[in-house]
Design an enzyme around this catalytic site. Structure first.
Site, PDB file in Angstrom:
ATOM      1  N   CYS A  70       0.771  -1.227   0.232  1.00 24.92           N
ATOM      2  CA  CYS A  70      -0.034  -0.068  -0.065  1.00 24.92           C
ATOM      3  C   CYS A  70       0.921   1.270  -0.002  1.00 24.92           C
ATOM      4  O   CYS A  70       0.359   2.330  -0.326  1.00 24.92           O
ATOM      5  CB  CYS A  70      -0.927  -0.032   1.082  1.00 24.92           C
ATOM      6  N   ASN A  71       1.912   1.195   0.388  1.00 25.90           N
ATOM      7  CA  ASN A  71       2.840   2.459   0.557  1.00 25.90           C
ATOM      8  C   ASN A  71       4.267   2.506  -0.550  1.00 25.90           C
ATOM      9  O   ASN A  71       4.791   3.423  -0.614  1.00 25.90           O
ATOM     10  CB  ASN A  71       3.494   2.472   1.759  1.00 25.90           C
TER      11      ASN A  71
ATOM     12  N   ASP B 233       5.377  -4.655  11.051  1.00 27.70           N
ATOM     13  CA  ASP B 233       5.409  -6.176  10.847  1.00 27.70           C
ATOM     14  C   ASP B 233       5.151  -6.557   9.696  1.00 27.70           C
ATOM     15  O   ASP B 233       5.599  -7.605   9.142  1.00 27.70           O
ATOM     16  CB  ASP B 233       4.898  -6.992  11.886  1.00 27.70           C
TER      17      ASP B 233
ATOM     18  N   GLN C 227       5.352  -9.209   3.353  1.00 30.09           N
ATOM     19  CA  GLN C 227       5.284  -8.630   1.950  1.00 30.09           C
ATOM     20  C   GLN C 227       6.502  -9.200   1.180  1.00 30.09           C
ATOM     21  O   GLN C 227       6.286  -9.679   0.111  1.00 30.09           O
ATOM     22  CB  GLN C 227       4.765  -7.147   2.109  1.00 30.09           C
TER      23      GLN C 227
ATOM     24  N   GLU D   9      -6.538  -9.674   4.526  1.00 28.79           N
ATOM     25  CA  GLU D   9      -5.817  -9.669   5.448  1.00 28.79           C
ATOM     26  C   GLU D   9      -5.723  -8.266   6.352  1.00 28.79           C
ATOM     27  O   GLU D   9      -5.824  -8.078   7.424  1.00 28.79           O
ATOM     28  CB  GLU D   9      -4.387  -9.967   5.090  1.00 28.79           C
TER      29      GLU D   9
END
Length: 413
Positions: free
Chosen positions: A50-51, A115, A120, A193
């Site tokens: 997402c970042n 975490d 990822q 998730e």
């Protein structure tokens, strides 16, 4: 080191810019295979969260020196590189290695020390393995980063809490919402998730949480305990039951649009938090009265002064792993030389023993079998000795020794 990477993340690019590079797993698989085949690379791994979105590549030095991973990624996604070039950071060699180790244990996360990034990175490596787009170099590098991050998280407390994006959203709520969290009615859209993490974080604060469910996902859905369920198609008509709505889906379509809410929302304050990438919630909902909208760029839990000592401890651990990888990489470059020296010695032994075997008057088949055994043994014995040198010499001394042996072997041909 023949390693390069490029990254677009929250430090230089807004959520609007990052959306153009947000990738679902199926798209990652497609892109990795396309990039590997198009550019004839040795390895290609894509990390998309997402970042951030990152492309990691390895290839022969002659090819890699003239290749920009930013250009490769933009071309593969068919977006104009000149429009996004300034938002990317490229790294190569030791700089790239150091960065990945720090990234994997959360030192470069928007939610510092979180975490999720470790999982990822694991998933990114696993996807590349399945695709057949990773080689030994990136395989060992990513495994080293994962192992290092696990040790850091075991030995060093980088944060005062188990920070995740979901917990960052709760921290944001506490800051913006001047109401008690106990029994606060909240809706979480998305049961993946991230959605489950959001539910858990809200429940920990005592919120009364409901999660949406699509009918065709009902059988395989996993729900946190004590979480209410709402049919996804009813989210709009029931929206006024909730003061807080968090959306965190992997859907390419928006979950909340201004046009759907304009005649529905009551006059009570509503807080919407969008944890999705690409974003779930229409940004124009802020034009509606009493509506506040926050997204990933509003979440930030930087390290405090109290954690600086822990950060230094973490970097000391990471430096050990970086040195280990660099030594492995340097040694790996000498493997063809070791194989060549071993082969040359084996050929010399072959010539020296051939006459003796002939004098033994063995059957032809026996003579050939015996010669093959001697050749193989000579090759392995020399290789074992040369590999063993690496354990007893510094990198500089090992290089001098190997260069001398390679020249000596060449002279004997």
């Amino acid at each position: 080191m023949n390693i390069k990477t490029t990254c677009i993340d929250y430090t230089k690019a807004s959520v609007e810019k990052r959306e153009a590079f947000s990738l679902v797993p199926s798209k990652i698989q497609e892109l990795e295979q396309f990039i590997l085949q198009t550019y004839q690379l040795d390895s290609c791994i894509i990390l998309s969260t997402c970042n951030r979105t990152e492309l990691w590549i390895s290839a022969p030095e002659a090819m890699l020196s003239s290749l920009s991973p930013t250009t490769v990624l933009c071309d593969a996604l068919q977006v104009p590189v000149e429009q996004y070039q300034s938002f990317f950071i490229e790294r190569s060699g030791k700089d790239a290695v150091s960065y990945l180790l720090e990234l994997t244990c959360g030192l470069h996360s928007q939610i510092f020390g979180e975490d999720q990034i470790l999982s990822q990175v694991k998933d990114a490596l696993s996807t590349a393995r399945i695709n057949g787009t990773t080689d030994t170099v990136l395989e060992v590098l990513f495994r080293t980063a994962i192992t290092a991050a696990k040790e850091v998280k075991t030995k060093v407390r980088l944060t005062t809490a188990d920070h995740t994006v979901a917990l960052g959203a709760v921290a944001l709520l506490k800051d913006k919402l001047h109401l008690p969290m106990q029994q606060l009615p909240c809706l979480v859209i998305g049961n993946g998730e991230m959605g489950r993490l959001a539910v858990a974080a809200l429940q920990k604060e005592g919120c009364r949480v409901t999660m949406t469910l699509r009918n065709h996902h009902s059988r395989e859905a996993i729900f946190p305990a004590n979480c209410r369920v709402l049919n996804y198609d009813e989210r709009i008509e029931r929206i006024n039951l909730f003061r807080v709505v968090i959306s965190a889906t992997l859907s390419p379509h928006q979950t909340l649009k201004r046009q759907d809410l304009v005649s529905i929302l009551d006059n009570q304050p509503h807080i919407f938090i969008d944890l999705a990438m690409p974003r779930d919630i229409d940004s124009s909902v802020t034009q509606l009265p009493n509506v506040s909208l926050f997204d990933m760029d509003d979440l930030s839990l930087p390290p405090s002064v109290a954690t600086m000592e822990q950060i230094q401890q973490a970097k000391e651990i990471l430096l050990e792993y970086q040195t280990e990888f660099e030594n492995w990489y340097a040694f790996r470059e000498w493997v063809p030389t070791i194989q060549s020296i071993s082969k040359t010695v084996a050929q010399d032994v072959h010539l020296r023993t051939a006459k003796s075997l002939k004098d033994c008057r063995l059957h032809k088949e026996q003579s050939i079998a015996m010669q093959d055994t001697i050749d193989t043994a000579a090759n392995k014995a020399v290789a074992k000795l040369l590999y063993g040198l690496r354990e007893h010499l510094s990198q500089e001394h090992f290089q001098v020794c190997m260069e001398a042996l390679a020249k000596s072997a060449e002279d004997t041909k």
